[in-house]
Design a protein around this motif. Structure first.
Motif, PDB file in Angstrom:
ATOM      1  N   PHE A 326      27.399  24.793  51.129  1.00 12.32           N
ATOM      2  CA  PHE A 326      27.504  25.557  49.869  1.00 12.32           C
ATOM      3  C   PHE A 326      27.802  27.116  50.087  1.00 12.32           C
ATOM      4  CE2 PHE A 326      25.727  21.941  47.654  1.00 12.32           C
ATOM      5  CZ  PHE A 326      26.663  21.803  46.697  1.00 12.32           C
ATOM      6  N   LEU A 327      27.300  27.703  50.979  1.00 11.42           N
ATOM      7  CA  LEU A 327      27.350  29.027  51.516  1.00 11.42           C
ATOM      8  C   LEU A 327      28.821  29.237  52.083  1.00 11.42           C
ATOM      9  CD1 LEU A 327      24.107  30.464  53.252  1.00 11.42           C
ATOM     10  CD2 LEU A 327      25.156  30.991  50.893  1.00 11.42           C
ATOM     11  N   VAL A 328      29.334  28.320  52.662  1.00  8.60           N
ATOM     12  CA  VAL A 328      30.828  28.245  53.334  1.00  8.60           C
ATOM     13  C   VAL A 328      31.676  27.862  51.925  1.00  8.60           C
ATOM     14  CG1 VAL A 328      32.397  26.919  54.938  1.00  8.60           C
ATOM     15  CG2 VAL A 328      30.101  27.461  55.735  1.00  8.60           C
ATOM     16  N   LEU A 329      31.424  26.795  51.399  1.00  9.83           N
ATOM     17  CA  LEU A 329      32.271  26.509  50.031  1.00  9.83           C
ATOM     18  C   LEU A 329      32.452  27.387  49.261  1.00  9.83           C
ATOM     19  CD1 LEU A 329      31.213  22.643  49.582  1.00  9.83           C
ATOM     20  CD2 LEU A 329      33.238  23.584  50.601  1.00  9.83           C
ATOM     21  N   GLY A 330      31.459  28.127  48.981  1.00 11.38           N
ATOM     22  CA  GLY A 330      31.234  29.315  47.917  1.00 11.38           C
ATOM     23  C   GLY A 330      32.169  30.442  48.509  1.00 11.38           C
ATOM     24  N   CYS A 331      32.944  30.309  49.742  1.00 14.26           N
ATOM     25  CA  CYS A 331      33.786  31.569  49.843  1.00 14.26           C
ATOM     26  C   CYS A 331      34.990  31.136  49.407  1.00 14.26           C
ATOM     27  CB  CYS A 331      33.969  31.710  51.367  1.00 14.26           C
ATOM     28  SG  CYS A 331      32.495  32.121  52.368  1.00 14.26           S
ATOM     29  N   PHE A 332      35.268  30.134  49.086  1.00 17.24           N
ATOM     30  CA  PHE A 332      36.654  29.421  48.496  1.00 17.24           C
ATOM     31  C   PHE A 332      36.726  28.918  47.248  1.00 17.24           C
ATOM     32  CE2 PHE A 332      35.817  28.706  52.973  1.00 17.24           C
ATOM     33  CZ  PHE A 332      36.901  29.692  53.664  1.00 17.24           C
ATOM     34  N   LEU A 333      35.808  28.286  46.677  1.00 16.85           N
ATOM     35  CA  LEU A 333      35.603  27.429  45.446  1.00 16.85           C
ATOM     36  C   LEU A 333      34.851  28.041  44.284  1.00 16.85           C
ATOM     37  CD1 LEU A 333      35.508  24.004  46.888  1.00 16.85           C
ATOM     38  CD2 LEU A 333      37.482  24.911  46.490  1.00 16.85           C
ATOM     39  N   ASP A 334      35.207  27.725  43.221  1.00 12.44           N
ATOM     40  CA  ASP A 334      34.609  28.279  41.822  1.00 12.44           C
ATOM     41  C   ASP A 334      33.234  27.785  41.921  1.00 12.44           C
ATOM     42  OD1 ASP A 334      34.338  27.546  38.851  1.00 12.44           O
ATOM     43  OD2 ASP A 334      34.972  29.447  39.133  1.00 12.44           O
ATOM     44  N   VAL A 335      32.247  28.167  40.926  1.00 10.06           N
ATOM     45  CA  VAL A 335      30.923  27.720  40.831  1.00 10.06           C
ATOM     46  C   VAL A 335      31.154  26.148  40.198  1.00 10.06           C
ATOM     47  CG1 VAL A 335      28.922  27.917  39.381  1.00 10.06           C
ATOM     48  CG2 VAL A 335      29.739  29.906  40.895  1.00 10.06           C
ATOM     49  N   SER A 336      31.906  26.305  39.207  1.00  6.95           N
ATOM     50  CA  SER A 336      32.100  25.028  38.501  1.00  6.95           C
ATOM     51  C   SER A 336      32.553  23.759  39.254  1.00  6.95           C
ATOM     52  CB  SER A 336      33.011  25.152  37.232  1.00  6.95           C
ATOM     53  OG  SER A 336      32.537  26.045  36.322  1.00  6.95           O
ATOM     54  N   VAL A 337      33.232  24.053  40.258  1.00  9.09           N
ATOM     55  CA  VAL A 337      33.946  23.015  41.001  1.00  9.09           C
ATOM     56  C   VAL A 337      32.711  22.495  41.981  1.00  9.09           C
ATOM     57  CG1 VAL A 337      35.472  22.413  42.725  1.00  9.09           C
ATOM     58  CG2 VAL A 337      36.227  23.891  40.750  1.00  9.09           C
ATOM     59  N   LEU A 338      32.058  23.504  42.534  1.00  7.45           N
ATOM     60  CA  LEU A 338      30.948  22.978  43.511  1.00  7.45           C
ATOM     61  C   LEU A 338      29.871  22.033  42.643  1.00  7.45           C
ATOM     62  CD1 LEU A 338      30.519  26.344  45.145  1.00  7.45           C
ATOM     63  CD2 LEU A 338      31.595  24.385  46.278  1.00  7.45           C
ATOM     64  N   LEU A 339      29.681  22.637  41.590  1.00  6.42           N
ATOM     65  CA  LEU A 339      28.613  21.822  40.592  1.00  6.42           C
ATOM     66  C   LEU A 339      28.978  20.504  40.380  1.00  6.42           C
ATOM     67  CD1 LEU A 339      27.063  24.647  38.402  1.00  6.42           C
ATOM     68  CD2 LEU A 339      25.930  23.291  40.046  1.00  6.42           C
ATOM     69  N   LEU A 340      30.202  20.451  39.905  1.00  6.72           N
ATOM     70  CA  LEU A 340      30.541  19.210  39.427  1.00  6.72           C
ATOM     71  C   LEU A 340      31.357  18.141  40.335  1.00  6.72           C
ATOM     72  CD1 LEU A 340      32.548  20.819  36.436  1.00  6.72           C
ATOM     73  CD2 LEU A 340      30.335  19.194  36.066  1.00  6.72           C
ATOM     74  N   VAL A 341      31.695  18.643  41.418  1.00  5.28           N
ATOM     75  CA  VAL A 341      32.556  17.994  42.310  1.00  5.28           C
ATOM     76  C   VAL A 341      31.410  17.425  43.642  1.00  5.28           C
ATOM     77  CG1 VAL A 341      34.345  17.463  43.905  1.00  5.28           C
ATOM     78  CG2 VAL A 341      34.679  18.556  41.510  1.00  5.28           C
ATOM     79  N   PHE A 342      31.007  18.491  44.171  1.00  6.16           N
ATOM     80  CA  PHE A 342      30.137  18.412  45.519  1.00  6.16           C
ATOM     81  C   PHE A 342      28.732  17.954  45.212  1.00  6.16           C
ATOM     82  CE2 PHE A 342      33.735  20.698  46.720  1.00  6.16           C
ATOM     83  CZ  PHE A 342      34.222  20.077  47.927  1.00  6.16           C
ATOM     84  N   VAL A 343      28.137  18.386  44.176  1.00  4.74           N
ATOM     85  CA  VAL A 343      26.781  18.117  43.989  1.00  4.74           C
ATOM     86  C   VAL A 343      26.453  16.577  43.725  1.00  4.74           C
ATOM     87  CG1 VAL A 343      24.792  18.422  42.233  1.00  4.74           C
ATOM     88  CG2 VAL A 343      25.787  20.491  43.083  1.00  4.74           C
ATOM     89  N   PRO A 344      26.988  15.978  42.881  1.00  7.71           N
ATOM     90  CA  PRO A 344      27.106  14.396  42.719  1.00  7.71           C
ATOM     91  C   PRO A 344      27.250  13.661  43.784  1.00  7.71           C
ATOM     92  CG  PRO A 344      28.666  15.517  40.909  1.00  7.71           C
ATOM     93  CD  PRO A 344      28.451  16.813  41.926  1.00  7.71           C
ATOM     94  N   MET A 345      27.890  14.277  44.962  1.00  9.75           N
ATOM     95  CA  MET A 345      28.116  13.361  46.296  1.00  9.75           C
ATOM     96  C   MET A 345      26.720  13.695  46.979  1.00  9.75           C
ATOM     97  SD  MET A 345      31.897  13.770  47.469  1.00  9.75           S
ATOM     98  CE  MET A 345      32.235  15.788  47.576  1.00  9.75           C
ATOM     99  N   LEU A 346      26.110  14.866  46.962  1.00 11.83           N
ATOM    100  CA  LEU A 346      25.087  14.932  47.633  1.00 11.83           C
ATOM    101  C   LEU A 346      23.393  14.380  46.943  1.00 11.83           C
ATOM    102  CD1 LEU A 346      25.743  18.620  48.872  1.00 11.83           C
ATOM    103  CD2 LEU A 346      25.696  16.698  50.064  1.00 11.83           C
ATOM    104  N   LEU A 347      23.804  14.122  45.634  1.00 11.05           N
ATOM    105  CA  LEU A 347      22.231  13.770  44.933  1.00 11.05           C
ATOM    106  C   LEU A 347      22.038  12.671  45.371  1.00 11.05           C
ATOM    107  CD1 LEU A 347      23.332  14.790  41.290  1.00 11.05           C
ATOM    108  CD2 LEU A 347      21.450  15.760  42.637  1.00 11.05           C
ATOM    109  N   PRO A 348      22.652  11.437  46.008  1.00 11.51           N
ATOM    110  CA  PRO A 348      21.870  10.316  46.317  1.00 11.51           C
ATOM    111  C   PRO A 348      21.098  10.482  47.607  1.00 11.51           C
ATOM    112  CG  PRO A 348      24.169   9.694  45.551  1.00 11.51           C
ATOM    113  CD  PRO A 348      23.908  11.299  45.630  1.00 11.51           C
ATOM    114  N   ALA A 349      21.578  11.338  48.594  1.00 14.41           N
ATOM    115  CA  ALA A 349      21.028  11.635  49.558  1.00 14.41           C
ATOM    116  C   ALA A 349      19.755  12.342  49.751  1.00 14.41           C
ATOM    117  CB  ALA A 349      21.913  12.508  50.654  1.00 14.41           C
ATOM    118  N   ALA A 350      20.015  13.455  48.436  1.00 12.02           N
ATOM    119  CA  ALA A 350      18.788  14.307  48.133  1.00 12.02           C
ATOM    120  C   ALA A 350      17.493  13.364  47.576  1.00 12.02           C
ATOM    121  CB  ALA A 350      18.862  15.299  47.296  1.00 12.02           C
ATOM    122  N   LYS A 351      17.966  12.391  46.720  1.00 12.44           N
ATOM    123  CA  LYS A 351      17.032  11.598  45.981  1.00 12.44           C
ATOM    124  C   LYS A 351      16.530  10.711  47.377  1.00 12.44           C
ATOM    125  CE  LYS A 351      19.197  11.350  41.594  1.00 12.44           C
ATOM    126  NZ  LYS A 351      20.164  10.560  40.462  1.00 12.44           N
TER     127      LYS A 351
END
Length: 431
Positions: A326-351
């Motif tokens: 997220f520190l790398v992606l935060g250099c290029f992408l908007d907060v909303s995009v990170l929350l809505l696109v990338f977080v759902p992909m990581l949630l199953p691994a986190a759980k």
């Protein structure tokens, strides 16, 4: 990767390279995905409609945006500034200390880093630039750094959006961000104090005591908003979504009726600006719902979880990997995009690894706040430059110590989840 998924990713990247608004890029990518898959395009309307209209928590976003804009238009920033000047203005680097404390208070009203920088931040920058001891870069760096407190101290728009995609409790997320947010503020004030002593900045002239009662009274009314919001949420009087409506009404009554600082023209301007900002967020949401459908249909979250499992990562190693991503992606992408696109992909691994979703959410939000203050994206840097004309390079040269402090706090929060979870668990939140 299938042809349909490759097409979707390619269209998104092409749109970004062409500087198309990210929401439209994601919507176009969704259309391209359905065409390649040979599916009915009406499926897109179904996914977007269900996502938007079945999410009660989303109502909080435009209402918090409206409340923040009302506060910025209704002389609230100036009142809070004067109030904080009495409390910390006599410290070395007093105006910079005032800015941090103002951001703490305003964070309890807006939930937005951009609103913080554009409202109270602009007031304090103007005051600092009147003094020769404050360089342009230092003034801008302090405001940019302190604006990151907005989404950490409740209420928080990014945490509302994270709750939407993760299913975590909004109330628990708000509590989880409170202690880290206050730690951020104390560390920022320590950095300001260090720089002020190193540069031998003089103390500000004291506010005459005869003016204290009037200033304290002027500042007390705006301070009632975070008390009403948090008290109402955690006493069970209203939900976090209903709290957003209460915040909007509270701000409107203060600005228009009590302070008489909001004309019909300025009110209409606030409505238009709030509608514009809410529309931008909604378009991004619509595009993200379509992308999430495609990723789910292609099994991307499950594949991500399987990949993480194959690496045999511990919970701590996974969280550090997420931080780096997220520190790398935060250099290029908007907060909303990170929350809505990338977080759902990581949630199953986190759980799968047993990561607490509240801890994970607060870490993600802090990562994104760090992304707002460093280039090349650095939205707060661009907003502050547009409002004040201070070059981004000057702010970065003066702001590296604040950035290092935030990274240090991020590491501490990753290693010690209790920093985030102690308050929610004390208040009855269970993992």
């Amino acid at each position: 990767m299938s042809l349909a998924l490759s097409t979707l990713v390619g269209v998104v990247l092409a749109g970004m390279l062409l500087r198309m608004p990210i929401g439209f890029s994601m919507l176009m990518a969704g259309v391209a995905y359905l065409l390649v898959k040979g599916q009915d395009l009406g499926l897109m309307a179904e996914q977007v409609g269900n996502g938007l209209y079945n999410s009660y928590v989303l109502l909080a976003v435009p209402l918090f945006v409206f409340a923040a804009n009302i506060m910025n238009a209704g002389t609230v920033s100036e009142r809070i500034f004067d109030f904080c000047r009495i409390l910390v203005g006599r410290l070395r680097g007093g105006l910079a200390q005032v800015d941090v404390l103002v951001s703490v208070i305003f964070s309890g009203m807006s939930g937005s880093a951009i609103a913080d920088a554009a409202g109270p931040g602009l007031v304090t920058i103007r005051q600092m630039l009147k003094k020769p001891e404050y360089s342009r870069g230092f003034a801008g760096a302090v405001v940019v750094a302190s604006a990151t407190l907005g989404p950490m101290i409740p209420p928080s728009i990014p945490m509302v959006i994270y709750a939407l995609v993760s299913g975590a409790s909004v109330g628990a997320l708000f509590l989880g961000g409170l202690l880290p947010g206050l730690c951020m503020a104390l560390l920022m004030m320590a950095v300001v104090q260090y720089i002020a002593h190193k540069r031998r900045m003089p103390r500000e002239a004291p506010v005459p005591r005869r003016e204290w009662p009037a200033i304290l009274l002027r500042g007390a009314l705006p301070l009632s908003m975070p008390i009403v919001l948090l008290g109402g949420i955690y006493s069970g009087v209203f939900t976090p979504t209903e709290a957003a409506a209460v915040a909007a009404l509270h701000a409107l009554v203060l600005a228009a009726v009590v302070f008489r600082a909001l004309s019909w023209r300025s009110f209409w301007g606030v409505v238009l600006e709030s509608a514009r900002a809410s529309a931008v967020i909604t378009i991004i949401l619509a595009g993200a719902f379509m992308l999430n459908y495609a990723f789910t249909a292609e099994g991307v979250p499950q594949a991500m979880a399987a990949w993480v499992e194959s690496l045999n990562l511990s919970r701590l190693q996974f969280l550090f990997m997420v931080n780096a991503l997220f520190l790398v992606l935060g250099c290029f992408l908007d907060v909303s995009v990170l929350l809505l696109v990338f977080v759902p992909m990581l949630l199953p691994a986190a759980k799968m690894l047993g990561v607490d979703l509240v801890h994970f959410g607060v870490l993600v939000v802090l990562n994104m706040m760090i992304g707002l203050i460093h280039p090349p994206f650095g939205m707060l840097l661009f907003v502050t430059k547009a409002l004040t004309g201070i070059p981004i390079g000057e702010m970065m040269r003066e702001g590296w110590l604040f950035l290092a402090m935030l990274l240090g706090l991020l590491v501490a929060m990753t290693v010690f989840p209790e920093i985030v979870l102690w308050l929610p668990q004390t208040m009855g939140y269970g993992s």
